[in-house]
Design a protein around this motif. Sequence first.
Motif, PDB file in Angstrom:
ATOM      1  N   VAL A  26      20.618   1.330  32.787  1.00 43.12           N
ATOM      2  CA  VAL A  26      20.795   2.006  34.076  1.00 43.12           C
ATOM      3  C   VAL A  26      20.961   1.013  35.234  1.00 43.12           C
ATOM      4  O   VAL A  26      21.643   1.318  36.216  1.00 43.12           O
ATOM      5  CB  VAL A  26      19.590   2.948  34.332  1.00 43.12           C
ATOM      6  CG1 VAL A  26      19.544   3.448  35.753  1.00 43.12           C
ATOM      7  CG2 VAL A  26      19.621   4.117  33.368  1.00 43.12           C
ATOM      8  N   LEU A  27      20.369  -0.154  35.138  1.00 42.90           N
ATOM      9  CA  LEU A  27      20.376  -1.109  36.252  1.00 42.90           C
ATOM     10  C   LEU A  27      21.759  -1.418  36.836  1.00 42.90           C
ATOM     11  O   LEU A  27      21.901  -1.491  38.054  1.00 42.90           O
ATOM     12  CB  LEU A  27      19.689  -2.411  35.839  1.00 42.90           C
ATOM     13  CG  LEU A  27      18.173  -2.423  35.932  1.00 42.90           C
ATOM     14  CD1 LEU A  27      17.629  -3.739  35.395  1.00 42.90           C
ATOM     15  CD2 LEU A  27      17.697  -2.192  37.334  1.00 42.90           C
ATOM     16  N   PRO A  28      22.814  -1.599  36.046  1.00 45.35           N
ATOM     17  CA  PRO A  28      24.100  -1.973  36.648  1.00 45.35           C
ATOM     18  C   PRO A  28      24.819  -0.859  37.418  1.00 45.35           C
ATOM     19  O   PRO A  28      25.722  -1.143  38.199  1.00 45.35           O
ATOM     20  CB  PRO A  28      24.960  -2.401  35.456  1.00 45.35           C
ATOM     21  CG  PRO A  28      24.085  -2.429  34.278  1.00 45.35           C
ATOM     22  CD  PRO A  28      22.838  -1.708  34.601  1.00 45.35           C
ATOM     23  N   PHE A  29      24.436   0.391  37.241  1.00 48.13           N
ATOM     24  CA  PHE A  29      25.155   1.491  37.881  1.00 48.13           C
ATOM     25  C   PHE A  29      24.963   1.477  39.390  1.00 48.13           C
ATOM     26  O   PHE A  29      23.851   1.396  39.890  1.00 48.13           O
ATOM     27  CB  PHE A  29      24.720   2.844  37.317  1.00 48.13           C
ATOM     28  CG  PHE A  29      25.249   3.107  35.942  1.00 48.13           C
ATOM     29  CD1 PHE A  29      26.554   3.512  35.767  1.00 48.13           C
ATOM     30  CD2 PHE A  29      24.451   2.927  34.829  1.00 48.13           C
ATOM     31  CE1 PHE A  29      27.057   3.743  34.502  1.00 48.13           C
ATOM     32  CE2 PHE A  29      24.941   3.155  33.563  1.00 48.13           C
ATOM     33  CZ  PHE A  29      26.249   3.563  33.398  1.00 48.13           C
ATOM     34  N   GLY A  30      26.055   1.577  40.126  1.00 49.68           N
ATOM     35  CA  GLY A  30      26.020   1.674  41.572  1.00 49.68           C
ATOM     36  C   GLY A  30      25.708   0.383  42.300  1.00 49.68           C
ATOM     37  O   GLY A  30      25.418   0.409  43.493  1.00 49.68           O
ATOM     38  N   VAL A  31      25.762  -0.742  41.618  1.00 47.37           N
ATOM     39  CA  VAL A  31      25.439  -2.018  42.247  1.00 47.37           C
ATOM     40  C   VAL A  31      26.649  -2.506  43.047  1.00 47.37           C
ATOM     41  O   VAL A  31      27.763  -2.547  42.548  1.00 47.37           O
ATOM     42  CB  VAL A  31      25.040  -3.067  41.185  1.00 47.37           C
ATOM     43  CG1 VAL A  31      24.891  -4.443  41.809  1.00 47.37           C
ATOM     44  CG2 VAL A  31      23.766  -2.659  40.496  1.00 47.37           C
ATOM     45  N   ARG A  32      26.381  -2.851  44.301  1.00 48.04           N
ATOM     46  CA  ARG A  32      27.405  -3.432  45.159  1.00 48.04           C
ATOM     47  C   ARG A  32      26.807  -4.689  45.782  1.00 48.04           C
ATOM     48  O   ARG A  32      25.673  -4.677  46.240  1.00 48.04           O
ATOM     49  CB  ARG A  32      27.841  -2.448  46.229  1.00 48.04           C
ATOM     50  CG  ARG A  32      28.571  -1.239  45.633  1.00 48.04           C
ATOM     51  CD  ARG A  32      28.990  -0.229  46.684  1.00 48.04           C
ATOM     52  NE  ARG A  32      29.721  -0.789  47.792  1.00 48.04           N
ATOM     53  CZ  ARG A  32      31.045  -0.925  47.852  1.00 48.04           C
ATOM     54  NH1 ARG A  32      31.784  -0.549  46.827  1.00 48.04           N
ATOM     55  NH2 ARG A  32      31.633  -1.434  48.914  1.00 48.04           N
ATOM     56  N   THR A  33      27.586  -5.749  45.783  1.00 44.10           N
ATOM     57  CA  THR A  33      27.114  -7.010  46.336  1.00 44.10           C
ATOM     58  C   THR A  33      27.207  -6.980  47.868  1.00 44.10           C
ATOM     59  O   THR A  33      27.794  -6.069  48.448  1.00 44.10           O
ATOM     60  CB  THR A  33      27.946  -8.190  45.801  1.00 44.10           C
ATOM     61  OG1 THR A  33      29.296  -8.045  46.251  1.00 44.10           O
ATOM     62  CG2 THR A  33      27.907  -8.263  44.288  1.00 44.10           C
TER      63      THR A  33
END
Length: 86
Positions: A21-28
């Motif tokens: 789940v951690l990578p979902f929706g990640v924006r730098t």
Amino acid sequence: MKPVSLAAIYLLFWTLTLFAVLPFGVRTSREEGQEPVPGEADSAPANPQLGKKLLWTTLISAVLFGLFWANYVFGWLEVADVPGWG
């Protein structure tokens, strides 16, 4: 099955689900149009939303664990049913 075994298996489901789940929706920071903090990795998330991800992790892992437990109780799928394993 003992309660300690059930808790350990749930913890495994929870941990594996968290990493999924951690990578979902990640924006730098750059994707958000912000200046990165000096020393920050380029891939560091601007807003990781950990609370939301922990909630999703708990819900998804509870469903997966429920399916695991139901299979254990009702015997829907056994090792002998899997081609090449039984």
